[in-house]
Design a protein around this motif. Structure first.
Motif, PDB file in Angstrom:
ATOM      1  N   TRP A 197       0.824  -1.209   0.000  1.00 41.99           N
ATOM      2  CA  TRP A 197       0.000   0.000   0.000  1.00 41.99           C
ATOM      3  C   TRP A 197       0.858   1.259   0.000  1.00 41.99           C
ATOM      4  O   TRP A 197       0.370   2.344  -0.263  1.00 41.99           O
ATOM      5  N   THR A 198       2.140   1.134   0.288  1.00 38.47           N
ATOM      6  CA  THR A 198       2.996   2.319   0.346  1.00 38.47           C
ATOM      7  C   THR A 198       3.640   2.651  -0.991  1.00 38.47           C
ATOM      8  O   THR A 198       4.012   3.785  -1.229  1.00 38.47           O
ATOM      9  N   ASP A 199       3.786   1.658  -1.851  1.00 38.28           N
ATOM     10  CA  ASP A 199       4.371   1.879  -3.168  1.00 38.28           C
ATOM     11  C   ASP A 199       3.470   1.215  -4.197  1.00 38.28           C
ATOM     12  O   ASP A 199       3.481  -0.006  -4.353  1.00 38.28           O
ATOM     13  N   LYS A 200       2.698   1.997  -4.920  1.00 32.10           N
ATOM     14  CA  LYS A 200       1.700   1.473  -5.848  1.00 32.10           C
ATOM     15  C   LYS A 200       2.291   0.691  -7.012  1.00 32.10           C
ATOM     16  O   LYS A 200       1.585  -0.015  -7.692  1.00 32.10           O
ATOM     17  N   GLY A 201       3.583   0.804  -7.261  1.00 30.07           N
ATOM     18  CA  GLY A 201       4.171   0.171  -8.431  1.00 30.07           C
ATOM     19  C   GLY A 201       4.632  -1.259  -8.246  1.00 30.07           C
ATOM     20  O   GLY A 201       4.861  -1.972  -9.214  1.00 30.07           O
ATOM     21  N   VAL A 202       4.761  -1.729  -7.007  1.00 32.21           N
ATOM     22  CA  VAL A 202       5.310  -3.066  -6.745  1.00 32.21           C
ATOM     23  C   VAL A 202       4.369  -4.140  -7.308  1.00 32.21           C
ATOM     24  O   VAL A 202       3.173  -4.124  -7.048  1.00 32.21           O
ATOM     25  N   PRO A 203       4.916  -5.102  -8.098  1.00 33.52           N
ATOM     26  CA  PRO A 203       4.079  -6.160  -8.682  1.00 33.52           C
ATOM     27  C   PRO A 203       3.405  -7.046  -7.631  1.00 33.52           C
ATOM     28  O   PRO A 203       3.782  -7.056  -6.460  1.00 33.52           O
ATOM     29  N   ASP A 204       2.433  -7.828  -8.103  1.00 36.28           N
ATOM     30  CA  ASP A 204       1.605  -8.682  -7.245  1.00 36.28           C
ATOM     31  C   ASP A 204       2.362  -9.838  -6.607  1.00 36.28           C
ATOM     32  O   ASP A 204       1.999 -10.303  -5.534  1.00 36.28           O
ATOM     33  N   VAL A 205       3.368 -10.341  -7.319  1.00 42.93           N
ATOM     34  CA  VAL A 205       4.003 -11.591  -6.909  1.00 42.93           C
ATOM     35  C   VAL A 205       5.520 -11.477  -6.959  1.00 42.93           C
ATOM     36  O   VAL A 205       6.079 -10.927  -7.905  1.00 42.93           O
ATOM     37  N   ASN A 206       6.157 -12.016  -5.922  1.00 40.73           N
ATOM     38  CA  ASN A 206       7.607 -12.228  -5.941  1.00 40.73           C
ATOM     39  C   ASN A 206       7.800 -13.730  -5.903  1.00 40.73           C
ATOM     40  O   ASN A 206       7.291 -14.417  -5.027  1.00 40.73           O
ATOM     41  N   LEU A 207       8.527 -14.250  -6.882  1.00 38.77           N
ATOM     42  CA  LEU A 207       8.750 -15.676  -7.015  1.00 38.77           C
ATOM     43  C   LEU A 207      10.247 -15.920  -7.076  1.00 38.77           C
ATOM     44  O   LEU A 207      10.961 -15.242  -7.822  1.00 38.77           O
ATOM     45  N   CYS A 208      10.722 -16.857  -6.267  1.00 36.61           N
ATOM     46  CA  CYS A 208      12.140 -17.190  -6.280  1.00 36.61           C
ATOM     47  C   CYS A 208      12.304 -18.666  -6.585  1.00 36.61           C
ATOM     48  O   CYS A 208      11.733 -19.527  -5.916  1.00 36.61           O
ATOM     49  N   LEU A 209      13.065 -18.919  -7.640  1.00 40.19           N
ATOM     50  CA  LEU A 209      13.391 -20.273  -8.041  1.00 40.19           C
ATOM     51  C   LEU A 209      14.821 -20.225  -8.564  1.00 40.19           C
ATOM     52  O   LEU A 209      15.091 -20.268  -9.752  1.00 40.19           O
ATOM     53  N   GLY A 210      15.750 -19.997  -7.631  1.00 40.05           N
ATOM     54  CA  GLY A 210      17.144 -19.788  -8.001  1.00 40.05           C
ATOM     55  C   GLY A 210      17.455 -18.324  -8.262  1.00 40.05           C
ATOM     56  O   GLY A 210      18.540 -17.855  -7.977  1.00 40.05           O
ATOM     57  N   LYS A 211      16.518 -17.602  -8.809  1.00 42.20           N
ATOM     58  CA  LYS A 211      16.608 -16.161  -9.037  1.00 42.20           C
ATOM     59  C   LYS A 211      15.295 -15.536  -8.597  1.00 42.20           C
ATOM     60  O   LYS A 211      14.261 -16.198  -8.558  1.00 42.20           O
ATOM     61  N   ASP A 212      15.364 -14.243  -8.300  1.00 36.70           N
ATOM     62  CA  ASP A 212      14.167 -13.492  -7.932  1.00 36.70           C
ATOM     63  C   ASP A 212      13.445 -13.003  -9.180  1.00 36.70           C
ATOM     64  O   ASP A 212      14.066 -12.436 -10.082  1.00 36.70           O
ATOM     65  N   HIS A 213      12.123 -13.190  -9.217  1.00 39.77           N
ATOM     66  CA  HIS A 213      11.296 -12.714 -10.330  1.00 39.77           C
ATOM     67  C   HIS A 213      10.116 -11.939  -9.751  1.00 39.77           C
ATOM     68  O   HIS A 213       9.512 -12.372  -8.771  1.00 39.77           O
ATOM     69  N   TRP A 214       9.792 -10.827 -10.374  1.00 36.13           N
ATOM     70  CA  TRP A 214       8.662 -10.002  -9.971  1.00 36.13           C
ATOM     71  C   TRP A 214       7.621 -10.025 -11.085  1.00 36.13           C
ATOM     72  O   TRP A 214       7.943  -9.759 -12.242  1.00 36.13           O
ATOM     73  N   ILE A 215       6.373 -10.364 -10.727  1.00 39.74           N
ATOM     74  CA  ILE A 215       5.337 -10.586 -11.734  1.00 39.74           C
ATOM     75  C   ILE A 215       4.061  -9.842 -11.369  1.00 39.74           C
ATOM     76  O   ILE A 215       3.532 -10.001 -10.271  1.00 39.74           O
ATOM     77  N   GLU A 216       3.587  -9.045 -12.298  1.00 39.79           N
ATOM     78  CA  GLU A 216       2.304  -8.358 -12.172  1.00 39.79           C
ATOM     79  C   GLU A 216       1.266  -9.200 -12.903  1.00 39.79           C
ATOM     80  O   GLU A 216       1.426  -9.498 -14.092  1.00 39.79           O
TER      81      GLU A 216
END
Length: 142
Positions: free
Chosen positions: A39-58
């Protein structure tokens, strides 16, 4: 009168996230999945997924009656976040669903998605049965 439609849209958008989550968890039980409600940063994607690397997914949903428009369009803050993460060398993505079709858009194409919605420049399209390993292969090798 518009409340039931908005509630329905929110429910459908959550179904996109849930189908993605269940598919990834089944294909990759070792993956760490975090739904992000920021709620503090409107731009952050919905999902953070880590499978060896970090991935951000809207995650987005496209009602079939709206043509190419997402139920909740990509906001300027979301576009800026995805592009900034990509430019910094991070992994940022948009995963959209319309009916039984998923499309994956690279974060570098966020502007294309803002301008053209579902018709934006996507890098992967999946129809049922969804191949989650193919999706993660695409994400991991970008």
């Amino acid at each position: 009168d518009s409340l039931p439609i908005q509630v329905n849209m929110a429910t459908e958008a959550k179904k996109v996230n849930e189908a993605f989550k269940q598919g990834i968890k089944k294909a990759y039980p070792q993956a760490h999945w975090q739904r992000v409600e920021c709620w503090t940063d409107k731009g952050v994607p919905d999902v953070n997924l880590c499978l060896g690397k970090d991935h951000w997914i809207e995650c987005k949903w496209v009602p079939s009656k709206t043509g190419n428009k997402f139920s909740h369009p990509l906001q300027p803050e979301q576009c800026a976040w995805l592009l900034a993460r990509y430019r910094a060398g991070g992994s940022s993505w948009i995963l959209a669903r319309r009916n039984d079709v998923f499309r994956l858009y690279h974060g570098s194409e966020a502007r294309s998605v803002v301008d053209r919605g579902w018709s934006g420049d996507y890098c992967l399209e999946m129809q049922k049965p969804w191949d989650w390993k193919k999706l993660m292969w695409k994400i991991d090798r970008a």
